[in-house]
Design an enzyme around this catalytic site. Structure first.
Site, short mmCIF file in Angstrom:
data_model
loop_
_atom_site.label_atom_id
_atom_site.label_comp_id
_atom_site.label_asym_id
_atom_site.label_seq_id
_atom_site.Cartn_x
_atom_site.Cartn_y
_atom_site.Cartn_z
N HIS A 1 -37.42 -8.22 -13.27
CA HIS A 1 -38.20 -8.56 -14.14
C HIS A 1 -39.75 -8.12 -14.23
CE1 HIS A 1 -36.63 -12.81 -15.16
NE2 HIS A 1 -35.77 -11.63 -15.91
N SER B 1 -32.21 -10.53 -19.83
CA SER B 1 -33.43 -10.97 -19.95
C SER B 1 -34.44 -9.88 -20.11
CB SER B 1 -33.61 -11.73 -18.79
OG SER B 1 -33.62 -11.02 -17.46
N ASP C 1 -41.55 -16.93 -15.13
CA ASP C 1 -40.42 -17.11 -14.41
C ASP C 1 -40.42 -18.18 -13.29
OD1 ASP C 1 -39.02 -15.12 -15.51
OD2 ASP C 1 -39.30 -13.64 -13.76
#
Lengths: 167, 179
Positions: B96, B57, B122
């Site tokens: 992230h 990701s 998210d």
């Protein structure tokens, strides 16, 4: 003492040590680079500006972003992640940072760019503070190395203001 | 007989004193590894100073199998930083990037994250109805990067047989080594 196992072990240890040393040196060499990037952002239009049903202000705008980040690239640079954030203060929050646009620059050839875009992420306040609000646009960049330490810095561009009325 | 014969011979010829020495040196190796890990925990202030990237990701920045070094300090969290966070009800931490920060006067903070390679933010990954991450969800922020090394742990967790073979071979090596 001179069995195959010992020799293989010595060779492996030596190879790993040299590899780690080279990685560390590559990472250290990054700090010798003193970059001089530049950025310029123009807000062309406020597309719309309204209060959401839940009471938060939301604004959509069109911007012209130009930047020259070529000097950030060194031989140990894998990519540069660049983003533009709106930053402002409200009575409740001492700092609000909202990313409006971001991009990944894969190589030095792409590091001098010019883009015409509306905000990629929604510009929503926590509350109803955006009317007539002064804000900074800040160009941030994060340099991702091929190996080692990551670098980050920014250019703050002050003096932007949202309209007094919803539209 | 060659190598196998020699190995068996050396196992047979083990004396009690030699066995003790080897046990102690094995113990030293294990303990020093533990000391290094715990020292890293103290220096970085993070529960897990090193994490392995498991998903794509954050590509092309971080690929599966890359290693990230974390640091947890009192410094406020700012947009653009790459953080490792734990969501309630999920076991595996996520790495992230922070895209939105709302920091209140008293220091409490609301954070929204997104993976560079993901299309949306998210909120779908967070617990049901959760809109923001708070400070206590954050385990650390990524400060350093080392490619590929994490594949060793990924392979070992996904193919446990390789782990046992490796441990067995190392154990045998320690037992049979003569000095």
């Amino acid at each position: 003492m001179h069995s195959f196992g010992y020799r293989a072990n010595a060779l492996f240890t030596f190879a790993i040590t040299i590899l780690a040393l080279v990685c560390a040196m590559a990472s250290l060499s990054d700090s010798l680079n003193s970059p001089s990037p530049s950025a310029h952002v123009q807000v062309l239009n406020i597309n719309w500006f309204q209060k959401q049903p839940n009471g938060n202000d939301e604004v959509s705008m069109t911007m012209n972003i130009s930047a020259d980040l070529q000097s950030l690239f060194t031989w140990n640079t894998k990519q540069v992640f660049v983003f533009l954030a709106a930053e402002y203060e409200t009575p409740k929050n001492s700092l609000n940072q909202i990313s409006l646009w971001d991009g990944i620059i894969p190589s030095k050839e792409h590091a001098k760019f010019w883009i015409h875009t509306s905000n990629k992420y929604r510009f929503i306040d926590q509350g109803r503070n955006l009317r007539g609000k002064e804000f900074n646009l800040t160009m941030h960049w994060h340099v991702m190395p091929k190996t080692g330490k990551m670098f980050a810095d920014k250019i703050v561009m002050p003096g932007y203001r949202l309209p007094e009325e919803y539209r | 007989m060659g190598w196998i014969g020699e190995t068996i011979d050396s196992i047979k010829s083990i004396q009690i004193r030699q066995l003790l020495t080897q046990a102690v040196s094995l113990g030293m190796i294990v303990t020093s590894a533990l000391i290094i890990w715990k020292a890293l925990m103290c220096i970085t202030g993070s529960e897990s100073p090193v994490v392995v990237v498991l998903s794509g990701s954050m590509e092309p920045g971080f690929k599966r199998g890359d290693i990230l070094f974390l640091h947890m300090s009192k410094d406020p969290i700012r947009a653009g930083e790459i953080v490792v966070f734990n969501v309630d009800g999920r076991e595996i931490p996520i790495v992230h990037r922070v895209i939105k920060v709302h920091e209140r006067q008293d220091g409490e903070v609301d954070i929204l994250t997104k993976g560079d390679n993901n299309y949306g933010d998210d909120r779908l990954l967070y617990a049901q109805g959760q809109l923001w991450l708070q400070r206590h969800h954050i385990m650390g922020r990524a400060v350093g990067f080392l490619p590929y090394v994490g594949w060793v742990t990924i392979i070992m967790t996904e193919k446990p047989i390789i782990k046992y073979i490796l441990i067995g071979a190392l154990g045998l090596l320690v037992i049979t080594s003569k000095d």
